[in-house]
Write a protein that holds these residues in place. Structure first.
Motif, PDB file in Angstrom:
ATOM      1  N   ARG A   1     -10.659  -1.705  19.115  1.00  0.00           N
ATOM      2  CA  ARG A   1     -11.232  -1.035  20.284  1.00  0.00           C
ATOM      3  C   ARG A   1     -12.469  -0.271  19.840  1.00  0.00           C
ATOM      4  N   PRO A   2     -13.551  -1.007  19.511  1.00  0.00           N
ATOM      5  CA  PRO A   2     -14.748  -0.341  18.976  1.00  0.00           C
ATOM      6  C   PRO A   2     -15.457   0.469  20.045  1.00  0.00           C
ATOM      7  N   ASP A   3     -16.196   1.459  19.591  1.00  0.00           N
ATOM      8  CA  ASP A   3     -17.031   2.259  20.476  1.00  0.00           C
ATOM      9  C   ASP A   3     -18.277   1.429  20.810  1.00  0.00           C
ATOM     10  N   THR A   4     -18.309   0.875  21.996  1.00  0.00           N
ATOM     11  CA  THR A   4     -19.386  -0.069  22.339  1.00  0.00           C
ATOM     12  C   THR A   4     -20.717   0.610  22.606  1.00  0.00           C
ATOM     13  N   THR A   5     -20.750   1.947  22.502  1.00  0.00           N
ATOM     14  CA  THR A   5     -22.047   2.623  22.598  1.00  0.00           C
ATOM     15  C   THR A   5     -22.761   2.641  21.258  1.00  0.00           C
ATOM     16  N   ARG A   6     -22.032   2.390  20.180  1.00  0.00           N
ATOM     17  CA  ARG A   6     -22.612   2.430  18.838  1.00  0.00           C
ATOM     18  C   ARG A   6     -23.367   1.126  18.550  1.00  0.00           C
TER      19      ARG A   6
ATOM     20  N   TRP B   1     -21.956  -6.364  16.002  1.00  0.00           N
ATOM     21  CA  TRP B   1     -20.826  -7.182  15.571  1.00  0.00           C
ATOM     22  C   TRP B   1     -20.160  -7.898  16.745  1.00  0.00           C
ATOM     23  N   LEU B   2     -20.149  -7.264  17.907  1.00  0.00           N
ATOM     24  CA  LEU B   2     -19.644  -7.969  19.092  1.00  0.00           C
ATOM     25  C   LEU B   2     -20.579  -9.124  19.459  1.00  0.00           C
TER      26      LEU B   2
ATOM     27  N   TRP C   1     -24.373  -7.076  30.112  1.00  0.00           N
ATOM     28  CA  TRP C   1     -23.324  -6.144  29.700  1.00  0.00           C
ATOM     29  C   TRP C   1     -23.875  -5.141  28.690  1.00  0.00           C
ATOM     30  N   LEU C   2     -24.671  -5.636  27.752  1.00  0.00           N
ATOM     31  CA  LEU C   2     -25.234  -4.772  26.725  1.00  0.00           C
ATOM     32  C   LEU C   2     -26.170  -3.724  27.323  1.00  0.00           C
TER      33      LEU C   2
ATOM     34  N   ARG D   1     -24.544  -0.569  28.687  1.00  0.00           N
ATOM     35  CA  ARG D   1     -23.843   0.359  27.806  1.00  0.00           C
ATOM     36  C   ARG D   1     -24.583   1.692  27.757  1.00  0.00           C
ATOM     37  N   PRO D   2     -23.835   2.817  27.809  1.00  0.00           N
ATOM     38  CA  PRO D   2     -24.484   4.126  27.643  1.00  0.00           C
ATOM     39  C   PRO D   2     -25.013   4.294  26.224  1.00  0.00           C
ATOM     40  N   ARG D   3     -25.984   5.167  26.068  1.00  0.00           N
ATOM     41  CA  ARG D   3     -26.590   5.369  24.756  1.00  0.00           C
ATOM     42  C   ARG D   3     -25.640   6.156  23.856  1.00  0.00           C
ATOM     43  N   ALA D   4     -25.591   5.771  22.605  1.00  0.00           N
ATOM     44  CA  ALA D   4     -24.719   6.444  21.641  1.00  0.00           C
ATOM     45  C   ALA D   4     -25.238   7.839  21.328  1.00  0.00           C
ATOM     46  N   PRO D   5     -24.339   8.760  20.963  1.00  0.00           N
ATOM     47  CA  PRO D   5     -24.776  10.106  20.556  1.00  0.00           C
ATOM     48  C   PRO D   5     -25.706  10.029  19.349  1.00  0.00           C
ATOM     49  N   ALA D   6     -26.594  11.012  19.270  1.00  0.00           N
ATOM     50  CA  ALA D   6     -27.543  11.036  18.151  1.00  0.00           C
ATOM     51  C   ALA D   6     -26.792  11.134  16.833  1.00  0.00           C
TER      52      ALA D   6
END
Length: 554
Positions: free
Chosen positions: A12-17, A23-24, A139-140, A143-148
């Motif tokens: 269950r990867p963090d898809t924001t990273r 890798w997905l 889909w990509l 995705r929300p932006r990952a934290p800094a």
């Protein structure tokens, strides 16, 4: 608990990273966009399902490793969207036509014009791009932006992802090493079917290759070019050099093909050479090579642009004219007079109705207005002779049905789509053979035009195709395979010579000698030198041993 949390993070990867996203994407492209590769491997009798599964893992690991280096917030989205869309398109072309994507194919892609591109478009291509590319790309993008994250920490994670991918690929390769080494050695084309790594490698290689070419004008060849003196009262030469497109020798009835694809040439005194090999398997590779004096082996070693046959002929004092009904001359005609059929309907030389549809013309348009075009050339050069080059559309695919006019389709039913794999093979061959019949008529009418010029010139014609074509043999269509692994259908090309019996050249040859050339091996290496010898031009670049007519001269 920590190892368990790490394990769950993999599922269950963090898809924001960015690293999770690459890798997905590697998993998606490695497994789904490579369906042509899995299909081909499945059809090989000596390949086991275990090897296919292991190779799929290698592809995913290698793709993930490469993409891990791109896992930066401002780069990853753009890179992945482009790769996903490109993978969808590549999957269609590789799966439908059996092509491979190597650096030469990149060159072909760059030099393809809008008309050739349009011939490749259909709803199946759009569906492949939509399902394999646009859908995951959408889909990509959502995705929300990952934290800094600190740059050093992100770099460490990316390098770890790269190392993990390489380690996984090496481990799987070692487990299947014997099968992997023998399969890739026997079936070299498989390495160019791995999507999107084939695109990453080929685009990079083509970019590096283009940077090696120094800027500036091409290197001069034949600086001492000159014309041999003509006997008093003889006429200047007029050689029509027809550089065909995508014609394969085995479909010419002149060469023993059972279907009557050359009904008009059969009535004329032409010589068809039956064992001619091309420089390359695509126009971008063959044209510059066949107009060079070096021959294929030395030409491939060139690292700088060089002048060609047309420059040498013009320097010798001859008039030179290039007429094009294709995507261009690949730089060969840049320094000589040239014109394109698509530019002809400009009021000065209006074309007859039906000869052009939209911005595409049938090859017979090349003969239209020839006298006016020749009259516009330098009269002093014309007194010494003329080399006229025609570059027809010929048998360019996949829309073969567009290459023959409505009144010249003797072989029916024909394939009327560019999705060749969805037509019966007999229909594909019918539509292709109709293009050969169209070329036959073009050459016959060109000879008739040459006969009308005999009052002023000593005329002749040399026709040769740039490369061949696959029509479904071994699942392959079109052309452009890497030369080392290309089937003979893509490298065995027709070459046809015509000269009037009463002409100066014919009189200078030993009786019956030309017939001995019919089954003698020849290649594009002979074009430069045979043309020079034909029109009586000489230079230090001329090699008489590569002049097909030299041995027949008295």
């Amino acid at each position: 608990m920590f190892p368990l949390k790490c394990l769950l993070a993999w599922f269950r990867p963090d898809t924001t990273r960015p690293l999770s996203q690459v890798w997905l994407a590697a998993l998606w492209m490695g497994l789904l966009a490579n369906w042509p590769l899995w299909r081909q491997l499945h059809a090989m009798p000596d390949i086991t399902p275990v090897f296919i599964i292991a190779l799929a893992g290698m592809v995913v690991c290698a793709t993930g490793a490469v993409l891990s280096l791109l896992a930066w917030p401002r780069l990853v989205t753009v890179a992945l969207v482009l790769l996903l869309l490109g993978s969808g398109a590549l999957a269609y072309f590789i799966g439908s036509y059996g092509i491979v994507f190597d650096p030469t194919m990149v060159t072909n892609l760059v030099q393809t014009d809008v008309h050739e591109t349009r011939d490749l478009l259909n709803w199946r291509l759009l569906l492949s791009v939509a399902l394999l590319g646009a859908l995951p790309a959408l889909w990509l993008l959502r995705r929300p932006r990952a934290p800094a994250q600190a740059a050093a920490k992100r770099l460490g994670g990316n390098l770890a992802g790269f190392a993990l991918g390489i380690a996984g690929m090496v481990l799987l390769a070692l487990l299947q090493f014997s099968t992997l080494s023998s399969t890739t050695r026997t079936h070299k084309q498989l390495r160019y079917m791995v999507t999107p790594l084939n695109a990453v490698y080929s685009l990079s290689a083509a970019a590096v290759r283009s940077q090696r070419v120094p800027a500036g004008p091409p290197a001069v060849i034949g600086a001492d070019a000159r014309l041999l003196p003509r006997a008093e009262g003889t006429k200047p030469p007029l050689l029509l050099l027809v550089v065909g497109e995508t014609a394969r020798a085995m479909n010419f009835s002149l060469n023993g093909y059972p279907r009557p694809t050359n009904p008009e040439l059969q009535k004329l005194q032409v010589l068809s050479l039956r064992d001619v090999t091309s420089c390359g398997t695509a126009t971008a590779a063959s044209l510059p090579c066949m107009f060079s004096p070096l021959g294929r082996t030395e030409f491939l070693k060139l690292e700088a642009a060089q002048e060609n046959l047309l420059d040498v002929l013009q320097r010798a004092g001859l008039a030179v004219l290039w007429l094009d009904n294709q995507s261009g001359c690949k730089g060969l005609c840049d320094r000589v007079p040239h014109a394109f059929t698509k530019d002809l309907p400009d009021g000065a030389l209006p074309l007859p109705p039906g000869l052009c549809t939209g911005r595409e013309c049938f090859d017979e348009a090349l003969l239209h207005g020839l006298d006016q075009r020749i009259a516009a050339l330098d009269p002093e050069r014309l007194k010494r002779g003329l080399v006229l080059v025609m570059h027809p559309m010929g048998s360019h695919g996949p829309a073969y049905y567009k290459r023959s006019p409505p009144d010249l389709k003797p072989f029916q039913p024909e394939c009327k789509t560019n999705a060749l794999q969805h037509c019966q093979r007999e229909q594909v061959i019918n539509s292709y053979d109709n293009t050969i019949a169209t070329t036959d008529r073009l050459l016959a009418r060109s000879i008739a035009w040459l006969q009308a010029q005999q009052a002023h010139f000593d005329t002749g014609m040399l026709y040769v195709s740039d490369h061949g074509e696959s029509l479904g043999e071994k699942g392959l269509y079109l052309h452009g395979m890497p030369y080392a692994m290309a089937p003979r259908e893509q490298t065995h090309v027709p070459m046809i010579l015509w000269m009037p019996e009463g002409g100066t050249l014919a009189a200078s040859l030993k009786p019956g000698c030309l017939t001995g050339l019919r089954d003698k091996p020849a290649s594009h290496d002979h074009l430069f030198h045979t043309t020079m010898g034909w029109v009586g031009a000489r230079a230090d670049a001329y090699r008489p041993q590569w002049d097909l007519l030299a041995a027949c001269r008295r």
